[in-house]
Write a protein that holds these residues in place. Structure first.
Motif, PDB file in Angstrom:
ATOM      1  N   MET A   1       0.816  -1.186   0.000  1.00  0.00           N
ATOM      2  CA  MET A   1       0.000   0.000   0.000  1.00  0.00           C
ATOM      3  C   MET A   1       0.864   1.257   0.000  1.00  0.00           C
ATOM      4  O   MET A   1       0.516   2.238  -0.601  1.00  0.00           O
ATOM      5  N   SER A   2       1.984   1.212   0.650  1.00  0.00           N
ATOM      6  CA  SER A   2       2.836   2.392   0.702  1.00  0.00           C
ATOM      7  C   SER A   2       3.454   2.703  -0.657  1.00  0.00           C
ATOM      8  O   SER A   2       3.772   3.849  -0.934  1.00  0.00           O
ATOM      9  N   THR A   3       3.615   1.688  -1.515  1.00  0.00           N
ATOM     10  CA  THR A   3       4.155   1.958  -2.845  1.00  0.00           C
ATOM     11  C   THR A   3       3.172   2.761  -3.684  1.00  0.00           C
ATOM     12  O   THR A   3       3.590   3.593  -4.480  1.00  0.00           O
ATOM     13  N   ASP A   4       1.869   2.508  -3.514  1.00  0.00           N
ATOM     14  CA  ASP A   4       0.865   3.309  -4.222  1.00  0.00           C
ATOM     15  C   ASP A   4       0.914   4.750  -3.755  1.00  0.00           C
ATOM     16  O   ASP A   4       0.864   5.683  -4.558  1.00  0.00           O
ATOM     17  N   THR A   5       1.031   4.930  -2.452  1.00  0.00           N
ATOM     18  CA  THR A   5       1.110   6.266  -1.879  1.00  0.00           C
ATOM     19  C   THR A   5       2.377   6.968  -2.333  1.00  0.00           C
ATOM     20  O   THR A   5       2.355   8.148  -2.682  1.00  0.00           O
ATOM     21  N   ASP A   6       3.476   6.251  -2.338  1.00  0.00           N
ATOM     22  CA  ASP A   6       4.747   6.823  -2.789  1.00  0.00           C
ATOM     23  C   ASP A   6       4.684   7.204  -4.263  1.00  0.00           C
ATOM     24  O   ASP A   6       5.182   8.258  -4.663  1.00  0.00           O
ATOM     25  N   ALA A   7       4.056   6.367  -5.073  1.00  0.00           N
ATOM     26  CA  ALA A   7       3.935   6.657  -6.506  1.00  0.00           C
ATOM     27  C   ALA A   7       3.079   7.895  -6.733  1.00  0.00           C
ATOM     28  O   ALA A   7       3.407   8.744  -7.564  1.00  0.00           O
ATOM     29  N   LYS A   8       1.995   8.011  -5.983  1.00  0.00           N
ATOM     30  CA  LYS A   8       1.134   9.194  -6.104  1.00  0.00           C
ATOM     31  C   LYS A   8       1.868  10.447  -5.655  1.00  0.00           C
ATOM     32  O   LYS A   8       1.753  11.503  -6.278  1.00  0.00           O
ATOM     33  N   ARG A   9       2.615  10.334  -4.569  1.00  0.00           N
ATOM     34  CA  ARG A   9       3.387  11.472  -4.064  1.00  0.00           C
ATOM     35  C   ARG A   9       4.426  11.908  -5.090  1.00  0.00           C
ATOM     36  O   ARG A   9       4.599  13.099  -5.342  1.00  0.00           O
ATOM     37  N   GLU A  10       5.108  10.950  -5.703  1.00  0.00           N
ATOM     38  CA  GLU A  10       6.107  11.273  -6.724  1.00  0.00           C
ATOM     39  C   GLU A  10       5.472  11.922  -7.950  1.00  0.00           C
ATOM     40  O   GLU A  10       6.016  12.865  -8.518  1.00  0.00           O
ATOM     41  N   ALA A  11       4.293  11.435  -8.360  1.00  0.00           N
ATOM     42  CA  ALA A  11       3.598  12.015  -9.504  1.00  0.00           C
ATOM     43  C   ALA A  11       3.165  13.454  -9.200  1.00  0.00           C
ATOM     44  O   ALA A  11       3.306  14.350 -10.045  1.00  0.00           O
ATOM     45  N   THR A  12       2.673  13.673  -8.003  1.00  0.00           N
ATOM     46  CA  THR A  12       2.268  15.021  -7.592  1.00  0.00           C
ATOM     47  C   THR A  12       3.476  15.939  -7.533  1.00  0.00           C
ATOM     48  O   THR A  12       3.426  17.080  -7.987  1.00  0.00           O
ATOM     49  N   PHE A  13       4.556  15.443  -6.990  1.00  0.00           N
ATOM     50  CA  PHE A  13       5.797  16.205  -6.897  1.00  0.00           C
ATOM     51  C   PHE A  13       6.305  16.591  -8.287  1.00  0.00           C
ATOM     52  O   PHE A  13       6.665  17.745  -8.524  1.00  0.00           O
ATOM     53  N   ALA A  14       6.307  15.641  -9.212  1.00  0.00           N
ATOM     54  CA  ALA A  14       6.767  15.908 -10.583  1.00  0.00           C
ATOM     55  C   ALA A  14       5.860  16.916 -11.285  1.00  0.00           C
ATOM     56  O   ALA A  14       6.343  17.796 -12.001  1.00  0.00           O
ATOM     57  N   ARG A  15       4.567  16.789 -11.060  1.00  0.00           N
ATOM     58  CA  ARG A  15       3.617  17.729 -11.681  1.00  0.00           C
ATOM     59  C   ARG A  15       3.835  19.139 -11.151  1.00  0.00           C
ATOM     60  O   ARG A  15       3.813  20.102 -11.902  1.00  0.00           O
ATOM     61  N   TRP A  16       4.025  19.259  -9.846  1.00  0.00           N
ATOM     62  CA  TRP A  16       4.253  20.592  -9.273  1.00  0.00           C
ATOM     63  C   TRP A  16       5.573  21.178  -9.772  1.00  0.00           C
ATOM     64  O   TRP A  16       5.666  22.391  -9.995  1.00  0.00           O
ATOM     65  N   GLU A  17       6.584  20.355  -9.980  1.00  0.00           N
ATOM     66  CA  GLU A  17       7.846  20.852 -10.543  1.00  0.00           C
ATOM     67  C   GLU A  17       7.618  21.462 -11.927  1.00  0.00           C
ATOM     68  O   GLU A  17       8.175  22.512 -12.241  1.00  0.00           O
ATOM     69  N   GLN A  18       6.790  20.826 -12.745  1.00  0.00           N
ATOM     70  CA  GLN A  18       6.466  21.368 -14.073  1.00  0.00           C
ATOM     71  C   GLN A  18       5.719  22.694 -13.953  1.00  0.00           C
ATOM     72  O   GLN A  18       5.990  23.638 -14.701  1.00  0.00           O
ATOM     73  N   ILE A  19       4.782  22.760 -13.031  1.00  0.00           N
ATOM     74  CA  ILE A  19       4.026  23.996 -12.817  1.00  0.00           C
ATOM     75  C   ILE A  19       4.959  25.104 -12.343  1.00  0.00           C
ATOM     76  O   ILE A  19       4.865  26.248 -12.813  1.00  0.00           O
ATOM     77  N   ARG A  20       5.857  24.779 -11.451  1.00  0.00           N
ATOM     78  CA  ARG A  20       6.810  25.769 -10.925  1.00  0.00           C
ATOM     79  C   ARG A  20       7.697  26.329 -12.030  1.00  0.00           C
ATOM     80  O   ARG A  20       8.029  27.518 -12.014  1.00  0.00           O
ATOM     81  N   GLU A  21       8.102  25.483 -12.967  1.00  0.00           N
ATOM     82  CA  GLU A  21       8.963  25.932 -14.062  1.00  0.00           C
ATOM     83  C   GLU A  21       8.282  27.002 -14.904  1.00  0.00           C
ATOM     84  O   GLU A  21       8.937  27.887 -15.442  1.00  0.00           O
ATOM     85  N   ARG A  22       6.968  26.924 -15.030  1.00  0.00           N
ATOM     86  CA  ARG A  22       6.221  27.905 -15.824  1.00  0.00           C
ATOM     87  C   ARG A  22       6.003  29.217 -15.080  1.00  0.00           C
ATOM     88  O   ARG A  22       5.679  30.218 -15.691  1.00  0.00           O
ATOM     89  N   GLY A  23       6.142  29.183 -13.769  1.00  0.00           N
ATOM     90  CA  GLY A  23       6.097  30.398 -12.969  1.00  0.00           C
ATOM     91  C   GLY A  23       4.747  30.705 -12.343  1.00  0.00           C
ATOM     92  O   GLY A  23       3.706  30.212 -12.783  1.00  0.00           O
ATOM     93  N   PRO A  24       4.780  31.567 -11.324  1.00  0.00           N
ATOM     94  CA  PRO A  24       3.556  31.882 -10.592  1.00  0.00           C
ATOM     95  C   PRO A  24       2.549  32.701 -11.402  1.00  0.00           C
ATOM     96  O   PRO A  24       1.337  32.521 -11.253  1.00  0.00           O
ATOM     97  N   LEU A  25       3.016  33.593 -12.255  1.00  0.00           N
ATOM     98  CA  LEU A  25       2.091  34.434 -13.015  1.00  0.00           C
ATOM     99  C   LEU A  25       1.199  33.595 -13.923  1.00  0.00           C
ATOM    100  O   LEU A  25      -0.027  33.785 -13.965  1.00  0.00           O
ATOM    101  N   ARG A  26       1.790  32.654 -14.611  1.00  0.00           N
ATOM    102  CA  ARG A  26       1.004  31.771 -15.481  1.00  0.00           C
ATOM    103  C   ARG A  26      -0.001  30.959 -14.665  1.00  0.00           C
ATOM    104  O   ARG A  26      -1.161  30.815 -15.050  1.00  0.00           O
ATOM    105  N   PHE A  27       0.433  30.431 -13.532  1.00  0.00           N
ATOM    106  CA  PHE A  27      -0.447  29.658 -12.668  1.00  0.00           C
ATOM    107  C   PHE A  27      -1.618  30.513 -12.191  1.00  0.00           C
ATOM    108  O   PHE A  27      -2.775  30.087 -12.256  1.00  0.00           O
ATOM    109  N   ILE A  28      -1.332  31.708 -11.716  1.00  0.00           N
ATOM    110  CA  ILE A  28      -2.378  32.585 -11.197  1.00  0.00           C
ATOM    111  C   ILE A  28      -3.356  32.970 -12.302  1.00  0.00           C
ATOM    112  O   ILE A  28      -4.579  32.958 -12.100  1.00  0.00           O
ATOM    113  N   LEU A  29      -2.846  33.291 -13.478  1.00  0.00           N
ATOM    114  CA  LEU A  29      -3.728  33.679 -14.586  1.00  0.00           C
ATOM    115  C   LEU A  29      -4.579  32.514 -15.080  1.00  0.00           C
ATOM    116  O   LEU A  29      -5.789  32.659 -15.272  1.00  0.00           O
TER     117      LEU A  29
END
Length: 91
Positions: A1-29
């Motif tokens: 069960m922890s591997t599913d949680t770890d995989a989800k956490r890693e996917a969320t982490f990777a997605r947020w890294e992509q969002i961060r690269e685009r910057g806060p202005l783009r996210f807010i808009l």
């Protein structure tokens, strides 16, 4: 069960890294102003026009000024919430 949680956490982490690269202005808009503000303005205007006898154009004008402004606030808060979670995520 922890591997599913770890995989989800890693996917969320990777997605947020992509969002961060685009910057806060783009996210807010995109997420705040367009995603929340304009969508909420149109829905509110439609419901108000349906249930009240107010002029649709006047409602839309007020809604398209007020709700996107709220979307800026919402998007900014969500950016900082995301950044806080990102900083606290163990790597």
């Amino acid at each position: 069960m922890s591997t599913d949680t770890d995989a989800k956490r890693e996917a969320t982490f990777a997605r947020w890294e992509q969002i961060r690269e685009r910057g806060p202005l783009r996210f807010i808009l995109l997420r705040g102003v367009l995603g929340w503000g304009v969508t909420t303005a149109v829905l509110w205007c439609a419901l108000m026009a349906l249930f009240t006898e107010k002029d649709w154009v006047q409602l839309m004008t007020v809604a398209l000024v007020g709700f996107p402004g709220g979307g800026v606030v919402w998007g900014t808060v969500m950016w900082f919430v995301g950044e806080r979670k990102f900083a606290r995520t163990p790597r």
